[in-house]
Design a protein around this motif. Structure first.
Motif, PDB file in Angstrom:
ATOM      1  N   VAL A  24      27.764  28.871  24.416  1.00  0.00           N
ATOM      2  CA  VAL A  24      28.722  28.962  25.528  1.00  0.00           C
ATOM      3  C   VAL A  24      27.986  28.623  26.819  1.00  0.00           C
ATOM      4  N   ILE A  25      28.597  27.766  27.626  1.00  0.00           N
ATOM      5  CA  ILE A  25      28.009  27.359  28.903  1.00  0.00           C
ATOM      6  C   ILE A  25      28.862  27.926  30.033  1.00  0.00           C
ATOM      7  N   ASN A  26      28.181  28.485  31.065  1.00  0.00           N
ATOM      8  CA  ASN A  26      28.932  28.777  32.288  1.00  0.00           C
ATOM      9  C   ASN A  26      28.107  28.384  33.506  1.00  0.00           C
ATOM     10  N   LEU A  27      28.806  28.148  34.599  1.00  0.00           N
ATOM     11  CA  LEU A  27      28.192  27.629  35.815  1.00  0.00           C
ATOM     12  C   LEU A  27      27.930  28.775  36.780  1.00  0.00           C
ATOM     13  N   GLY A  28      26.748  28.746  37.410  1.00  0.00           N
ATOM     14  CA  GLY A  28      26.379  29.790  38.355  1.00  0.00           C
ATOM     15  C   GLY A  28      26.674  29.389  39.794  1.00  0.00           C
ATOM     16  N   ASP A  29      26.431  30.328  40.700  1.00  0.00           N
ATOM     17  CA  ASP A  29      26.740  30.139  42.124  1.00  0.00           C
ATOM     18  C   ASP A  29      26.053  28.903  42.718  1.00  0.00           C
ATOM     19  N   GLN A  30      24.828  28.577  42.240  1.00  0.00           N
ATOM     20  CA  GLN A  30      24.088  27.455  42.842  1.00  0.00           C
ATOM     21  C   GLN A  30      24.783  26.119  42.599  1.00  0.00           C
ATOM     22  N   LEU A  31      25.420  25.966  41.435  1.00  0.00           N
ATOM     23  CA  LEU A  31      26.152  24.720  41.174  1.00  0.00           C
ATOM     24  C   LEU A  31      27.414  24.648  42.028  1.00  0.00           C
ATOM     25  N   GLU A  32      28.013  25.798  42.330  1.00  0.00           N
ATOM     26  CA  GLU A  32      29.158  25.799  43.250  1.00  0.00           C
ATOM     27  C   GLU A  32      28.721  25.305  44.635  1.00  0.00           C
ATOM     28  N   VAL A  33      27.541  25.757  45.083  1.00  0.00           N
ATOM     29  CA  VAL A  33      27.047  25.341  46.402  1.00  0.00           C
ATOM     30  C   VAL A  33      26.718  23.845  46.403  1.00  0.00           C
ATOM     31  N   ILE A  34      25.955  23.388  45.396  1.00  0.00           N
ATOM     32  CA  ILE A  34      25.516  21.986  45.374  1.00  0.00           C
ATOM     33  C   ILE A  34      26.711  21.036  45.277  1.00  0.00           C
ATOM     34  N   THR A  35      27.765  21.448  44.560  1.00  0.00           N
ATOM     35  CA  THR A  35      28.960  20.592  44.445  1.00  0.00           C
ATOM     36  C   THR A  35      29.961  20.867  45.568  1.00  0.00           C
ATOM     37  N   ASN A  36      29.571  21.721  46.516  1.00  0.00           N
ATOM     38  CA  ASN A  36      30.442  22.106  47.641  1.00  0.00           C
ATOM     39  C   ASN A  36      31.825  22.578  47.175  1.00  0.00           C
ATOM     40  N   GLY A  37      31.787  23.364  46.087  1.00  0.00           N
ATOM     41  CA  GLY A  37      33.016  24.000  45.614  1.00  0.00           C
ATOM     42  C   GLY A  37      33.832  23.179  44.637  1.00  0.00           C
ATOM     43  N   LYS A  38      33.376  21.956  44.325  1.00  0.00           N
ATOM     44  CA  LYS A  38      34.115  21.145  43.331  1.00  0.00           C
ATOM     45  C   LYS A  38      34.071  21.841  41.971  1.00  0.00           C
ATOM     46  N   TYR A  39      32.882  22.355  41.613  1.00  0.00           N
ATOM     47  CA  TYR A  39      32.724  23.198  40.431  1.00  0.00           C
ATOM     48  C   TYR A  39      32.554  24.633  40.925  1.00  0.00           C
ATOM     49  N   LYS A  40      33.106  25.581  40.193  1.00  0.00           N
ATOM     50  CA  LYS A  40      33.080  26.978  40.640  1.00  0.00           C
ATOM     51  C   LYS A  40      32.379  27.877  39.616  1.00  0.00           C
ATOM     52  N   SER A  41      31.622  28.847  40.133  1.00  0.00           N
ATOM     53  CA  SER A  41      31.184  29.946  39.262  1.00  0.00           C
ATOM     54  C   SER A  41      32.385  30.879  39.104  1.00  0.00           C
ATOM     55  N   VAL A  42      32.498  31.499  37.942  1.00  0.00           N
ATOM     56  CA  VAL A  42      33.721  32.246  37.614  1.00  0.00           C
ATOM     57  C   VAL A  42      33.371  33.686  37.244  1.00  0.00           C
ATOM     58  N   LEU A  43      34.192  34.614  37.711  1.00  0.00           N
ATOM     59  CA  LEU A  43      34.016  36.028  37.342  1.00  0.00           C
ATOM     60  C   LEU A  43      34.138  36.197  35.831  1.00  0.00           C
ATOM     61  N   HIS A  44      33.217  36.961  35.259  1.00  0.00           N
ATOM     62  CA  HIS A  44      33.309  37.279  33.832  1.00  0.00           C
ATOM     63  C   HIS A  44      32.803  38.698  33.608  1.00  0.00           C
ATOM     64  N   ARG A  45      33.138  39.256  32.456  1.00  0.00           N
ATOM     65  CA  ARG A  45      32.780  40.638  32.144  1.00  0.00           C
ATOM     66  C   ARG A  45      32.644  40.765  30.626  1.00  0.00           C
ATOM     67  N   VAL A  46      32.070  41.879  30.190  1.00  0.00           N
ATOM     68  CA  VAL A  46      32.024  42.199  28.764  1.00  0.00           C
ATOM     69  C   VAL A  46      32.773  43.507  28.557  1.00  0.00           C
ATOM     70  N   ILE A  47      33.759  43.450  27.671  1.00  0.00           N
ATOM     71  CA  ILE A  47      34.517  44.646  27.296  1.00  0.00           C
ATOM     72  C   ILE A  47      33.789  45.317  26.128  1.00  0.00           C
ATOM     73  N   ALA A  48      33.450  46.570  26.297  1.00  0.00           N
ATOM     74  CA  ALA A  48      32.822  47.313  25.197  1.00  0.00           C
ATOM     75  C   ALA A  48      33.837  47.495  24.061  1.00  0.00           C
ATOM     76  N   GLN A  49      33.335  47.553  22.844  1.00  0.00           N
ATOM     77  CA  GLN A  49      34.199  47.681  21.659  1.00  0.00           C
ATOM     78  C   GLN A  49      33.920  49.017  20.966  1.00  0.00           C
ATOM     79  N   THR A  50      34.946  49.549  20.291  1.00  0.00           N
ATOM     80  CA  THR A  50      34.728  50.814  19.568  1.00  0.00           C
ATOM     81  C   THR A  50      33.969  50.592  18.263  1.00  0.00           C
ATOM     82  N   ASP A  51      34.077  49.376  17.673  1.00  0.00           N
ATOM     83  CA  ASP A  51      33.336  49.095  16.428  1.00  0.00           C
ATOM     84  C   ASP A  51      32.450  47.878  16.631  1.00  0.00           C
ATOM     85  N   GLY A  52      31.354  47.868  15.898  1.00  0.00           N
ATOM     86  CA  GLY A  52      30.493  46.683  15.876  1.00  0.00           C
ATOM     87  C   GLY A  52      29.543  46.619  17.058  1.00  0.00           C
TER      88      GLY A  52
END
Length: 319
Positions: free
Chosen positions: A214-242
């Protein structure tokens, strides 16, 4: 909701190249995330990395995590926990200087394997940066040079396990954030899910898929592309199993790299009068990010504008 973007890198060699490049462009502009298959990293290597990572957690990390949970009485929480995450982690640094030989509790087979895996990921990261250059109309190698600084990029892997959680509604595996750095390559569990990104106002699952990266873009690529590409909020949901395994490898600028919007992109946007992102030294941004990771990125960019006057241009200012 449209399908999460999956890119088959095999299609870059042949008559599907143009449509595959368009798919990557759309993912960068509208998702900030995509999933790679046929990326060139051997499946047997990935299987061994997974087996040894999970074995290391069981042998060296699981009991420590249980003790941490007990010491903070997390199993009995009644209100939402907002100041910590339900994860067990350690960090391996690859570039500019590896720390793998100094990290305690790793056996020799795991150390050797993770060095080899990092070399493969570094090559893939640089290949992806050049694909992004091609889509952006930047000269080949521009992004690698922008990240280089005086000693080369920072590259490291956060090795995480997200154990079963009794109260996933009250404690996140990892709280929502954007990544501060450049381009992130994630090898995640193919059985236990949990990673989500924010698209519009909806949280979308990043689908577990065997042998994908899985690839995701960080804040530095947002700056270098002047917002053409964006870093995106993400999170991990804990699971009850596994127990969910996650190896996130961060290909980031060097500490002294000067980050700023690519002049060639600003020229193209001149008529649109878009607001220009700030110019700063990467290490200064990281110091700010350390205290504001779980807050919105826009105020971070605004704060960096205040220090912009003191930044001298990096070696690629005329590129």
């Amino acid at each position: 909701m449209e399908n999460f973007p999956v890119i088959n890198m095999k299609n870059l060699n042949g008559d599907k190249r143009a449509s595959t490049m368009e798919h990557i462009k759309d993912a960068c502009e509208n998702w900030g995330f995509f999933e790679l298959v046929n990326h060139g990293i051997p499946h047997e290597m990935m299987d061994t990395v997974e087996r040894l990572t999970k074995g290391h957690y069981k042998k060296c990390m699981e009991q420590r995590f249980k003790e941490l949970v007990a010491s903070k009485a997390l199993e009995g929480v009644q209100a939402e926990v907002t100041d910590m995450d339900w994860e067990s982690t350690f960090f391996l640094r690859h570039l500019p200087v590896s720390n793998i030989s100094q990290v305690p509790d790793l056996d020799d087979e795991y150390r050797t394997l993770m060095k080899e895996f990092a070399v493969r990921l570094e090559k893939l990261a640089e290949e992806l940066l050049d694909l992004l250059c091609e889509n952006l109309g930047l000269e080949k190698g521009y992004l690698k040079k922008a990240f280089y600084g005086s000693k080369g990029p920072n590259f490291g892997t956060k090795v995480s396990n997200y154990p079963p959680c009794p109260k996933p509604e009250l404690i996140k595996g990892l709280r929502p954030h954007t990544d501060a750095g450049g381009i992130i390559l994630l090898f995640q569990d193919d059985k236990v899910s949990g990673l989500q990104l924010l698209k519009g106002d909806q949280w979308v699952d990043v689908p577990p898929m065997k042998h994908s990266i899985v690839i995701n873009l960080g804040d530095q690529l947002e700056v270098i592309t002047n917002g053409k590409y964006k870093s995106v909020l993400h999170r991990v949901i804990a699971q009850t199993d596994g127990n969910r395994m996650s190896l996130a490898s961060f290909y980031n600028p060097g500490n002294d790299a000067v980050i700023y919007p690519a002049p060639a992109l600003l020229e193209k946007e001149a008529e649109e009068r878009k607001e220009v992102y700030p110019k700063f030294v990467f290490d200064d941004y990281m110091k700010l990010y350390a205290g504001l990771k779980f807050q919105a990125k826009e105020p971070r960019f605004e704060l960096m504008k205040n220090v912009e006057a003191n930044v001298t241009m990096g070696p690629i200012a005329t590129a």
